[in-house]
Motif scaffolding. Sequence first.
Motif, PDB file in Angstrom:
ATOM      1  N   ARG A  26      13.548   3.942  -2.501  1.00  0.00           N
ATOM      2  CA  ARG A  26      12.470   2.948  -2.647  1.00  0.00           C
ATOM      3  C   ARG A  26      11.125   3.626  -2.487  1.00  0.00           C
ATOM      4  NH1 ARG A  26       9.783   3.769   2.207  1.00  0.00           N
ATOM      5  NH2 ARG A  26      10.966   3.226   4.033  1.00  0.00           N
ATOM      6  N   ALA A  28       7.379   2.180  -1.026  1.00  0.00           N
ATOM      7  CA  ALA A  28       6.934   0.997  -0.278  1.00  0.00           C
ATOM      8  C   ALA A  28       5.436   1.054   0.006  1.00  0.00           C
ATOM      9  CB  ALA A  28       7.726   0.899   1.025  1.00  0.00           C
ATOM     10  N   PRO A  29       4.603   0.890  -1.021  1.00  0.00           N
ATOM     11  CA  PRO A  29       3.157   0.987  -0.792  1.00  0.00           C
ATOM     12  C   PRO A  29       2.584  -0.244  -0.087  1.00  0.00           C
ATOM     13  CG  PRO A  29       3.566   0.328  -3.054  1.00  0.00           C
ATOM     14  CD  PRO A  29       4.919   0.559  -2.428  1.00  0.00           C
ATOM     15  N   SER A  30       1.486  -0.018   0.632  1.00  0.00           N
ATOM     16  CA  SER A  30       0.714  -1.128   1.190  1.00  0.00           C
ATOM     17  C   SER A  30      -0.446  -1.352   0.212  1.00  0.00           C
ATOM     18  CB  SER A  30       0.151  -0.754   2.561  1.00  0.00           C
ATOM     19  OG  SER A  30       1.210  -0.358   3.396  1.00  0.00           O
ATOM     20  N   GLU A  62       4.403  -3.639   0.931  1.00  0.00           N
ATOM     21  CA  GLU A  62       4.263  -3.772   2.391  1.00  0.00           C
ATOM     22  C   GLU A  62       2.895  -4.383   2.713  1.00  0.00           C
ATOM     23  OE1 GLU A  62       5.773  -0.280   4.468  1.00  0.00           O
ATOM     24  OE2 GLU A  62       7.725  -1.086   3.944  1.00  0.00           O
ATOM     25  N   TYR A 220       4.643  -2.639  11.415  1.00  0.00           N
ATOM     26  CA  TYR A 220       5.176  -1.747  10.389  1.00  0.00           C
ATOM     27  C   TYR A 220       6.605  -1.312  10.738  1.00  0.00           C
ATOM     28  CZ  TYR A 220       6.409   2.767   8.522  1.00  0.00           C
ATOM     29  OH  TYR A 220       7.122   3.796   7.987  1.00  0.00           O
ATOM     30  N   VAL A 224       9.828  -2.350   8.388  1.00  0.00           N
ATOM     31  CA  VAL A 224      10.382  -1.315   7.512  1.00  0.00           C
ATOM     32  C   VAL A 224      11.886  -1.156   7.759  1.00  0.00           C
ATOM     33  CG1 VAL A 224      10.099   0.829   8.851  1.00  0.00           C
ATOM     34  CG2 VAL A 224       9.565   0.837   6.467  1.00  0.00           C
ATOM     35  N   ARG A 238       9.534   9.699   1.858  1.00  0.00           N
ATOM     36  CA  ARG A 238       8.156   9.359   2.249  1.00  0.00           C
ATOM     37  C   ARG A 238       7.477  10.584   2.848  1.00  0.00           C
ATOM     38  NH1 ARG A 238       9.950   5.322   7.201  1.00  0.00           N
ATOM     39  NH2 ARG A 238      10.794   6.939   8.550  1.00  0.00           N
ATOM     40  N   LEU A 242       5.205  10.515   8.551  1.00  0.00           N
ATOM     41  CA  LEU A 242       6.072   9.499   9.159  1.00  0.00           C
ATOM     42  C   LEU A 242       7.345  10.088   9.755  1.00  0.00           C
ATOM     43  CD1 LEU A 242       5.507   6.677   6.547  1.00  0.00           C
ATOM     44  CD2 LEU A 242       4.867   6.627   8.956  1.00  0.00           C
ATOM     45  N   LYS A 279      -6.479   6.147   1.692  1.00  0.00           N
ATOM     46  CA  LYS A 279      -6.694   5.061   0.734  1.00  0.00           C
ATOM     47  C   LYS A 279      -8.091   5.093   0.124  1.00  0.00           C
ATOM     48  CE  LYS A 279      -3.002   2.767   0.234  1.00  0.00           C
ATOM     49  NZ  LYS A 279      -2.223   2.401   1.383  1.00  0.00           N
TER      50      LYS A 279
HETATM   51  N1  GLU Z   1       3.812   1.224   3.637  1.00  0.00           N
HETATM   52  C1  GLU Z   1       3.856   2.552   4.164  1.00  0.00           C
HETATM   53  C2  GLU Z   1       2.653   3.326   3.651  1.00  0.00           C
HETATM   54  O1  GLU Z   1       2.050   2.935   2.660  1.00  0.00           O
HETATM   55  C3  GLU Z   1       5.123   3.282   3.743  1.00  0.00           C
HETATM   56  C4  GLU Z   1       6.061   3.349   4.817  1.00  0.00           C
HETATM   57  C5  GLU Z   1       7.413   3.975   4.490  1.00  0.00           C
HETATM   58  O2  GLU Z   1       7.620   4.519   3.391  1.00  0.00           O
HETATM   59  O3  GLU Z   1       8.264   3.872   5.354  1.00  0.00           O
HETATM   60  O4  GLU Z   1       2.318   4.317   4.258  1.00  0.00           O
END
Ligand code: GLU
Length: 305
Positions: A26, A28-30, A62, A220, A224, A238, A242, A279
């Motif tokens: 996946r 998972a962008p914010s 997200e 978060y 997640v 990712r 993280l 960002k």
């Molecule tokens: N939404 C998170 C971000 O944009 C991604 C987190 C993830 O991939 O676990 O940094």
Amino acid sequence: MAGRALGCRSRLPTISRQKARPIRTRFAPSPTGPLHLGHAYSAMLAFDLAKAMGASFLLRIEDIDQSRARPEWESLIQEDLAWLGLSWPTPVLRQSEHLADYQSALEQLWHRGLLYPCTCKRRDILNAMSAPQEGAEPPMGPDGLIYPGICRPDHAPRGAFPSGAVLRLDMARALAQLGGGDIHFEETGLNAGEQRIGAADIVEQIGDIVLCRKDMGTSYHLSVVVDDAAQGITHVVRGEDLQSATFIHVVLQSLLDLPQPVYRHHRLIRDDSGKRLAKRDDAKAIRLYREAGHSPADVRHMVGL
Ligand code: GLU
């Protein structure tokens, strides 16, 4: 999120926990800004990995931080990803539509006596930290300042779930409920191998993290973990920022009895001065490369794919 290397690399053979589950990655962008080169790299890696394994690739939005998320950013992100040649099944999971799922995970943890309300402000936390040497940085974990336990009760709180409160995980109590053993996960990206950390080190280096923020009703980390399980994600791709937070995710997966994905953390794309892209780095926004006439192949080339 502040990151620092936690845990160590072991040479033990790792056992795949993915035998029975269809492989799924996946992105998972914010939706709090434009998709930049760093995000594009992450998304393309996850997409390429899925393709190489004959697996599916999912997109998850997200957007729990409703003060920063914007539908127009989400549309642009989806447009940019499609332009890059990525595709995914619809409808996409949008976290703001799943707050009840996060609440039910929080309630489970609450009724097991693992959460407690916290009323501290950042200033209270800094004041309570043992006076660091002048100029020294206060101790930071993957979730920011390591909480010194001001609001942590001696006995597990009981009673009705406290809606509207900030809730912290009592990390020592949680690890004790898990048997007090090491926490580990399988890393297939940077520092590949089994990543492992002892319970005492988690308490000291990560501590009582916030699992429910007042403004979100979740966090978060909690969302997640709940969503990776709900979507059957077997491989999480990712950024390396993280990697140390993954220990938090593994603790939560164990507490909530959720399957543990394999992790692949990748290097971060940096700007010309070596700083990781944020960002606000509009200059590296995919939209601008598109408008300047670059092709998706050019973008792949720019990030070394
Ligand atoms: N939404 C998170 C971000 O944009 C991604 C987190 C993830 O991939 O676990 O940094």
